[in-house]
Design a protein around this motif. Structure first.
Motif, PDB file in Angstrom:
ATOM      1  N   GLN A 218       0.851  -1.194   0.000  1.00 29.07           N
ATOM      2  CA  GLN A 218       0.000   0.000   0.000  1.00 29.07           C
ATOM      3  C   GLN A 218       0.883   1.240   0.000  1.00 29.07           C
ATOM      4  OE1 GLN A 218      -2.321  -0.776   3.614  1.00 29.07           O
ATOM      5  NE2 GLN A 218      -4.135  -0.830   2.320  1.00 29.07           N
ATOM      6  N   ASN A 219       0.310   2.358  -0.375  1.00 29.77           N
ATOM      7  CA  ASN A 219       1.023   3.646  -0.356  1.00 29.77           C
ATOM      8  C   ASN A 219       2.330   3.596  -1.148  1.00 29.77           C
ATOM      9  OD1 ASN A 219      -0.977   4.768   1.365  1.00 29.77           O
ATOM     10  ND2 ASN A 219       0.009   3.774   3.097  1.00 29.77           N
ATOM     11  N   ASN A 220       2.245   3.070  -2.345  1.00 29.46           N
ATOM     12  CA  ASN A 220       3.402   2.980  -3.245  1.00 29.46           C
ATOM     13  C   ASN A 220       4.550   2.148  -2.683  1.00 29.46           C
ATOM     14  OD1 ASN A 220       2.216   4.573  -5.293  1.00 29.46           O
ATOM     15  ND2 ASN A 220       2.739   6.423  -4.164  1.00 29.46           N
ATOM     16  N   GLY A 221       4.243   1.223  -1.781  1.00 29.97           N
ATOM     17  CA  GLY A 221       5.264   0.312  -1.275  1.00 29.97           C
ATOM     18  C   GLY A 221       6.250   0.931  -0.305  1.00 29.97           C
ATOM     19  N   LYS A 222       5.926   2.084   0.244  1.00 26.11           N
ATOM     20  CA  LYS A 222       6.853   2.738   1.181  1.00 26.11           C
ATOM     21  C   LYS A 222       7.107   1.866   2.410  1.00 26.11           C
ATOM     22  CE  LYS A 222       5.811   7.414  -0.238  1.00 26.11           C
ATOM     23  NZ  LYS A 222       5.169   8.675   0.096  1.00 26.11           N
ATOM     24  N   GLU A 223       6.072   1.206   2.893  1.00 25.06           N
ATOM     25  CA  GLU A 223       6.228   0.335   4.063  1.00 25.06           C
ATOM     26  C   GLU A 223       7.139  -0.840   3.730  1.00 25.06           C
ATOM     27  OE1 GLU A 223       5.982  -0.379   7.953  1.00 25.06           O
ATOM     28  OE2 GLU A 223       5.055   1.324   6.964  1.00 25.06           O
ATOM     29  N   ALA A 224       7.022  -1.369   2.518  1.00 25.36           N
ATOM     30  CA  ALA A 224       7.890  -2.472   2.099  1.00 25.36           C
ATOM     31  C   ALA A 224       9.347  -2.034   2.066  1.00 25.36           C
ATOM     32  CB  ALA A 224       7.456  -2.993   0.725  1.00 25.36           C
ATOM     33  N   ALA A 225       9.599  -0.850   1.556  1.00 27.66           N
ATOM     34  CA  ALA A 225      10.973  -0.342   1.488  1.00 27.66           C
ATOM     35  C   ALA A 225      11.539  -0.112   2.880  1.00 27.66           C
ATOM     36  CB  ALA A 225      11.018   0.942   0.664  1.00 27.66           C
ATOM     37  N   LYS A 226      10.739   0.465   3.778  1.00 29.98           N
ATOM     38  CA  LYS A 226      11.200   0.682   5.151  1.00 29.98           C
ATOM     39  C   LYS A 226      11.500  -0.658   5.833  1.00 29.98           C
ATOM     40  CE  LYS A 226       7.879   3.295   6.775  1.00 29.98           C
ATOM     41  NZ  LYS A 226       7.061   4.230   7.562  1.00 29.98           N
TER      42      LYS A 226
END
Length: 105
Positions: free
Chosen positions: A30-38
Motif C-alpha cells: 500500500q502507499n506505493n510500497g513505502k512500508e515495504a521499502a522501510k
C-alpha cells in the motif's frame, strides 16, 4: 523439489493481489510500497547485526526476511526478478573490481 526465489516471486505476486486486510504482502505494498521499502531497510540492518554477532541461526532467519522483503519491493516497483538476475549475470562477466570501477560516480 527445491524452493527457489522464482517460487517466492510467484507467491508474492499472488498475495499482492489480495486484500491488505488479509495479506501482509498486500499491506506492505500500500502507499506505493513505502512500508515495504522501510521494512527491507530494517531487515537489512538486522541481518548485518546477526552477521557481526556470528549468530548463524539468526543470520539465516534475517537473510530470509531480507530476500522476502526485497522481492516485495521489486514487485511494488514492477522490477522482475529475472531483470535482477540478468544484471548479476552481466556483472559476473568481468571481475568485481573492474565492474565497480566502470560504474559512474
Amino acid at each position: 523439489m527445491t524452493f527457489t526465489l522464482s517460487d517466492l516471486e510467484q507467491i508474492i505476486a499472488t498475495k499482492s493481489a489480495a486484500s491488505p486486510d488479509k495479506s501482509y504482502t498486500a499491506k506492505l505494498l500500500q502507499n506505493n510500497g513505502k512500508e515495504a521499502a522501510k521494512k527491507l531497510g530494517e531487515e537489512a540492518v538486522e541481518t548485518v547485526i546477526a552477521a557481526i554477532s556470528n549468530d548463524r541461526a539468526e543470520l539465516t532467519k534475517e537473510a530470509a526476511d531480507v530476500l522476502y522483503h526485497l522481492l516485495v519491493v521489486l514487485k511494488g516497483n514492477q522490477v522482475p526478478l529475472d531483470d535482477v538476475l540478468a544484471e548479476l549475470e552481466r556483472r559476473t562477466a568481468q571481475s568485481g573490481l573492474a565492474e565497480k570501477a566502470s560504474r559512474k560516480r
